[in-house]
Design a protein around this motif. Sequence first.
Motif, mmCIF file in Angstrom:
data_model
loop_
_atom_site.group_PDB
_atom_site.id
_atom_site.type_symbol
_atom_site.label_atom_id
_atom_site.label_comp_id
_atom_site.label_asym_id
_atom_site.label_seq_id
_atom_site.Cartn_x
_atom_site.Cartn_y
_atom_site.Cartn_z
ATOM 1 N N ASP A 155 0.814 -1.233 0.000
ATOM 2 C CA ASP A 155 0.000 0.000 0.000
ATOM 3 C C ASP A 155 0.845 1.280 0.000
ATOM 4 O O ASP A 155 0.868 2.030 0.981
ATOM 5 C CB ASP A 155 -0.982 -0.018 1.181
ATOM 6 N N ALA A 211 -2.388 -5.874 -7.638
ATOM 7 C CA ALA A 211 -3.406 -4.932 -7.181
ATOM 8 C C ALA A 211 -4.795 -5.537 -7.237
ATOM 9 O O ALA A 211 -5.064 -6.469 -7.991
ATOM 10 C CB ALA A 211 -3.344 -3.663 -8.029
ATOM 11 N N TYR A 239 -2.562 4.009 -2.183
ATOM 12 C CA TYR A 239 -1.715 3.978 -3.385
ATOM 13 C C TYR A 239 -1.445 5.429 -3.786
ATOM 14 O O TYR A 239 -2.124 6.342 -3.332
ATOM 15 C CB TYR A 239 -2.390 3.200 -4.521
ATOM 16 N N VAL A 256 -1.208 -3.349 -3.858
ATOM 17 C CA VAL A 256 -2.225 -2.326 -3.597
ATOM 18 C C VAL A 256 -3.519 -3.042 -3.191
ATOM 19 O O VAL A 256 -4.142 -3.727 -4.000
ATOM 20 C CB VAL A 256 -2.465 -1.442 -4.852
#
Length: 331
Positions: free
Chosen positions: A40, A116, A88, A80
Amino acid sequence: GVGVLSQLKKIRVRPLAFESLGVRSMSTLVQTPDISLLIDPGVALGPRRPMFPHPREYAARNESRARIVEAASKSDILFVSHYHHDHYTPNYMEMVWLGSTPDIAESIYKDKIILAKDVRDSINFSQRRRGWVFRKSVEKYAKDFLTADNKTLEYGGTKMRFSSPVYHGEEDSELGWVLMLSIASNDERLVYASDVQGPMSNETVKVILAEKPDLLILGGPPLYLKGFKVSEDSISMGLENIARLTSELSVTILDHHLLRSSDWRRSLRKAFKAAKRSGNILITAAEFLGAKNLLLESIRQKLYDEYPPTKEFIRWTRLSKEERRKTPPPV
């Protein structure tokens, strides 16, 4: 912090940006003998009407941003968990809340493998749009861009297991879904659960406990939204579930939404008792690092009263919305 760190020998964990470090984020660097993973890679400040963030918050944001950029340079993989801006770094200029620029985004994502949240499945409208724009912009210079939902990846002796989407807080929340991550290296296991808010879902608690982590990094419930954006019942459930997790897991780093309120400790009495009874540890990211908690957002008014901003800063707050977006605040 040192006593806690020594419990994990193979997995090294370094919190980079969290509410207990003065900003909105849960950015964490995780290193095993096989990989270096940045989780993150985002940081933000939050609105508390009618005030802009205080200059000290902007200074903390700049420091966090620098730590994230530096950690990215050492990482092979970036994860992410969802597309909220404190998780992000987007590829455009925004100086009021994010301090992001296209250059900063490129310095973070260039030549990395990005894992992600899928933008097509279990996602709300605003995150789908953000995720789509994000992917389009960084695919140009990332090494690879993969959807992480429900995937398991192995690098040498390190196994990463990404969860199916779980609720961002309340079940059927308008805020959508997030991914959790379990990292195992030799006999050690870490679970990262960002915006599950306690969790407020009993299903999510089961998923976490089934992993049997030695260390859990967990986002707590948003006490400051209680009663108007989030129901009291959901907040209570989040706090109950923290107590349940801390009674069973040896170390829990608890941070994020919960620490946007200065009375967070009081609401955790039950969880602290549960941890103590079981000989377990419940701490913030700052405490894990052996540092003091720096809950700047929760004391914003006090910061303005005790450390009045400079004339330059006041002038910046009076710029047009468009100008402010493009002009870094003078701190």
